[in-house]
Design a protein around this motif. Structure first.
Motif, PDB file in Angstrom:
ATOM      1  N   GLU A  35     -32.408  20.798  -3.592  1.00 51.03           N
ATOM      2  CA  GLU A  35     -32.947  19.818  -3.049  1.00 51.03           C
ATOM      3  C   GLU A  35     -31.255  17.932  -3.540  1.00 51.03           C
ATOM      4  OE1 GLU A  35     -36.439  19.187  -5.496  1.00 51.03           O
ATOM      5  OE2 GLU A  35     -37.447  20.118  -4.675  1.00 51.03           O
ATOM      6  N   LEU A  36     -30.836  18.437  -4.205  1.00 54.76           N
ATOM      7  CA  LEU A  36     -29.627  18.066  -5.285  1.00 54.76           C
ATOM      8  C   LEU A  36     -28.823  18.169  -3.814  1.00 54.76           C
ATOM      9  CD1 LEU A  36     -27.757  15.682  -6.858  1.00 54.76           C
ATOM     10  CD2 LEU A  36     -27.524  18.066  -7.662  1.00 54.76           C
ATOM     11  N   ARG A  37     -28.208  18.981  -3.162  1.00 59.23           N
ATOM     12  CA  ARG A  37     -27.397  18.416  -1.703  1.00 59.23           C
ATOM     13  C   ARG A  37     -28.439  18.029  -0.944  1.00 59.23           C
ATOM     14  NH1 ARG A  37     -27.960  24.274   0.286  1.00 59.23           N
ATOM     15  NH2 ARG A  37     -29.508  23.247   1.177  1.00 59.23           N
ATOM     16  N   ASP A  38     -29.534  17.753  -0.538  1.00 56.08           N
ATOM     17  CA  ASP A  38     -29.868  17.733   0.901  1.00 56.08           C
ATOM     18  C   ASP A  38     -29.552  16.603   0.254  1.00 56.08           C
ATOM     19  OD1 ASP A  38     -29.799  19.849   2.160  1.00 56.08           O
ATOM     20  OD2 ASP A  38     -31.881  20.027   1.456  1.00 56.08           O
ATOM     21  N   THR A  39     -30.202  15.236  -0.688  1.00 52.80           N
ATOM     22  CA  THR A  39     -30.031  13.874  -1.435  1.00 52.80           C
ATOM     23  C   THR A  39     -29.351  13.542  -1.192  1.00 52.80           C
ATOM     24  OG1 THR A  39     -32.269  14.719  -2.560  1.00 52.80           O
ATOM     25  CG2 THR A  39     -30.959  12.714  -2.619  1.00 52.80           C
ATOM     26  N   LEU A  40     -27.869  13.875  -1.474  1.00 45.33           N
ATOM     27  CA  LEU A  40     -26.480  12.964  -1.837  1.00 45.33           C
ATOM     28  C   LEU A  40     -26.288  12.947  -0.041  1.00 45.33           C
ATOM     29  CD1 LEU A  40     -24.654  15.275  -4.960  1.00 45.33           C
ATOM     30  CD2 LEU A  40     -25.862  13.077  -4.787  1.00 45.33           C
ATOM     31  N   LYS A  41     -26.885  14.864   0.732  1.00 48.01           N
ATOM     32  CA  LYS A  41     -25.979  13.710   1.805  1.00 48.01           C
ATOM     33  C   LYS A  41     -26.666  12.949   2.975  1.00 48.01           C
ATOM     34  CE  LYS A  41     -24.376  15.911   6.337  1.00 48.01           C
ATOM     35  NZ  LYS A  41     -24.776  14.084   7.035  1.00 48.01           N
ATOM     36  N   ALA A  42     -27.939  12.362   2.433  1.00 49.83           N
ATOM     37  CA  ALA A  42     -29.172  11.397   3.109  1.00 49.83           C
ATOM     38  C   ALA A  42     -28.094  10.190   2.383  1.00 49.83           C
ATOM     39  CB  ALA A  42     -29.998  11.706   2.251  1.00 49.83           C
ATOM     40  N   LEU A  43     -27.841   9.554   1.391  1.00 52.68           N
ATOM     41  CA  LEU A  43     -27.298   9.098   0.147  1.00 52.68           C
ATOM     42  C   LEU A  43     -26.467   8.633   1.383  1.00 52.68           C
ATOM     43  CD1 LEU A  43     -28.508   9.138  -2.830  1.00 52.68           C
ATOM     44  CD2 LEU A  43     -29.762   8.064  -1.753  1.00 52.68           C
ATOM     45  N   ASP A  44     -24.663   9.670   1.281  1.00 55.44           N
ATOM     46  CA  ASP A  44     -24.084   9.813   1.814  1.00 55.44           C
ATOM     47  C   ASP A  44     -24.179   8.822   3.102  1.00 55.44           C
ATOM     48  OD1 ASP A  44     -21.673  10.008   0.287  1.00 55.44           O
ATOM     49  OD2 ASP A  44     -21.401  11.686   1.331  1.00 55.44           O
ATOM     50  N   ASP A  45     -25.452   9.472   3.946  1.00 55.64           N
ATOM     51  CA  ASP A  45     -25.614   8.997   5.206  1.00 55.64           C
ATOM     52  C   ASP A  45     -25.870   7.385   5.208  1.00 55.64           C
ATOM     53  OD1 ASP A  45     -23.947  10.939   6.660  1.00 55.64           O
ATOM     54  OD2 ASP A  45     -26.364  12.029   6.964  1.00 55.64           O
ATOM     55  N   ASN A  46     -26.708   6.168   4.110  1.00 53.20           N
ATOM     56  CA  ASN A  46     -27.179   5.648   3.954  1.00 53.20           C
ATOM     57  C   ASN A  46     -26.225   4.334   3.691  1.00 53.20           C
ATOM     58  OD1 ASN A  46     -28.753   3.293   3.315  1.00 53.20           O
ATOM     59  ND2 ASN A  46     -30.164   4.614   2.028  1.00 53.20           N
ATOM     60  N   ASP A  47     -25.967   3.736   5.061  1.00 55.84           N
ATOM     61  CA  ASP A  47     -25.025   2.807   4.800  1.00 55.84           C
ATOM     62  C   ASP A  47     -25.027   1.208   3.665  1.00 55.84           C
ATOM     63  OD1 ASP A  47     -23.335   3.681   6.413  1.00 55.84           O
ATOM     64  OD2 ASP A  47     -24.287   2.501   8.157  1.00 55.84           O
ATOM     65  N   GLU A  48     -26.625   1.517   3.210  1.00 59.29           N
ATOM     66  CA  GLU A  48     -27.309   1.043   2.491  1.00 59.29           C
ATOM     67  C   GLU A  48     -26.544   1.026   0.750  1.00 59.29           C
ATOM     68  OE1 GLU A  48     -28.179  -2.365   1.802  1.00 59.29           O
ATOM     69  OE2 GLU A  48     -28.090  -2.274   4.332  1.00 59.29           O
ATOM     70  N   VAL A  49     -25.864   1.890   0.197  1.00 61.52           N
ATOM     71  CA  VAL A  49     -26.067   2.828  -0.337  1.00 61.52           C
ATOM     72  C   VAL A  49     -24.661   3.108  -0.489  1.00 61.52           C
ATOM     73  CG1 VAL A  49     -25.885   5.177  -1.746  1.00 61.52           C
ATOM     74  CG2 VAL A  49     -28.396   3.774  -1.003  1.00 61.52           C
ATOM     75  N   ARG A  50     -24.246   2.432  -2.289  1.00 65.36           N
ATOM     76  CA  ARG A  50     -22.383   2.388  -2.041  1.00 65.36           C
ATOM     77  C   ARG A  50     -22.084   3.766  -2.636  1.00 65.36           C
ATOM     78  NH1 ARG A  50     -20.624  -3.591  -1.177  1.00 65.36           N
ATOM     79  NH2 ARG A  50     -21.885  -4.490   1.525  1.00 65.36           N
ATOM     80  N   VAL A  51     -23.225   3.096  -4.218  1.00 65.94           N
ATOM     81  CA  VAL A  51     -22.612   3.760  -5.488  1.00 65.94           C
ATOM     82  C   VAL A  51     -23.478   4.859  -6.275  1.00 65.94           C
ATOM     83  CG1 VAL A  51     -21.775   4.236  -7.950  1.00 65.94           C
ATOM     84  CG2 VAL A  51     -20.812   2.086  -6.034  1.00 65.94           C
TER      85      VAL A  51
END
Length: 257
Positions: A35-51
């Motif tokens: 779940e952590l792996r998949d979430t981090l991948k999704a956040l990497d792809d989210n342009d609104e998230v920087r940190v």
């Protein structure tokens, strides 16, 4: 998600991930790590998230791997499970990742915190690699990242004795960035995240990549890699905005382009 909580808009340009197995002190089982792996991948792809901030709770960041899942496994079983491929994907997270640690960060929990780029610790935090006490050794980077962070002698001591260290001791070794009272550790991690989120996200990702490369290359190779990433920033609109804002004595407005 069953074992993590995600807030993609925890603060402006900041996402928060909370490990959520409180009864097991956030022990890292296969499902949680997936779940952590998949979430981090999704956040990497989210342009609104920087940190991204990764945390547990006040009692435990993560008290280790889920031993019950491994106790009866053979070497071939472990090879087939290939749990470390998940760790490899987590390590490849492009955006700055801050661990906010309170309570236990032991074994896999310590390794997960070290996979992050920075660690903010509460005064109650305890770090350690106690795998030796159950007849095994660290397998998710504990012998490698800990040695790079605190040096051979101390890493050897902690790995071979399984001794826990306090947050203050961890900071004295250079393992964590800052130690604050328990009631302040999330505030401090958020403040650090906000400071980074105000920078160009393109420059931040390229800078993170360059710092990490320093652990994998000789100096000449590292300098060459750094220079290429430096030149690459000049193809971004953020570079133009940042330098123009400096000349005009105003705050830059970065768009991540």
């Amino acid at each position: 998600m069953e074992f993590i909580k995600v807030n993609e808009a925890y603060a402006k340009h900041i996402a928060l991930i909370e490990l959520n197995r409180p009864k097991e002190l956030n022990a890292l089982n296969l499902q949680l790590m997936g779940e952590l792996r998949d979430t981090l991948k999704a956040l990497d792809d989210n342009d609104e998230v920087r940190v991204i901030i990764l945390t547990g709770n006040k009692k435990a960041f993560a008290a280790g791997a889920d031993i019950k899942q491994m106790a009866n496994k053979t070497a071939i079983d472990m090879l087939k499970i290939d749990q470390f491929s998940t760790w490899d994907q987590i390590r490849k997270t492009k955006k700055p990742l801050i661990a906010a640690v309170s309570g236990f960060a032991l074994g896999g929990g310590c390794e997960l915190a070290m996979t992050c780029d920075m660690i903010i610790a509460s005064e109650s935090a305890k770090f350690g690699q106690p795998e030796i006490k159950i007849g095994v050794m660290p397998g998710a980077g504990g012998t490698q990242r800990l040695t790079k962070a605190i040096g051979k002698a101390k890493a050897m001591e902690l790995v071979l004795t399984g001794r826990f260290i306090s947050s203050e001791e961890a900071m004295s070794y250079g393992l964590v960035n800052k130690v604050v009272p328990v009631e302040m550790y999330m505030h401090e991690a958020t403040s650090l995240a906000k400071e980074i989120a105000n920078m160009s996200p393109i420059a931040a990702q390229l800078a993170k990549e360059s710092v990490n490369r320093s652990f994998e290359t000789h100096l000449d190779e590292g300098l060459t890699f750094e220079r290429k990433n430096f030149y690459l920033t000049f193809s971004s609109e953020d570079q133009t905005e940042g330098m123009q804002a400096f000349v005009e004595k105003r705050k830059p407005e970065y768009k991540g382009k």
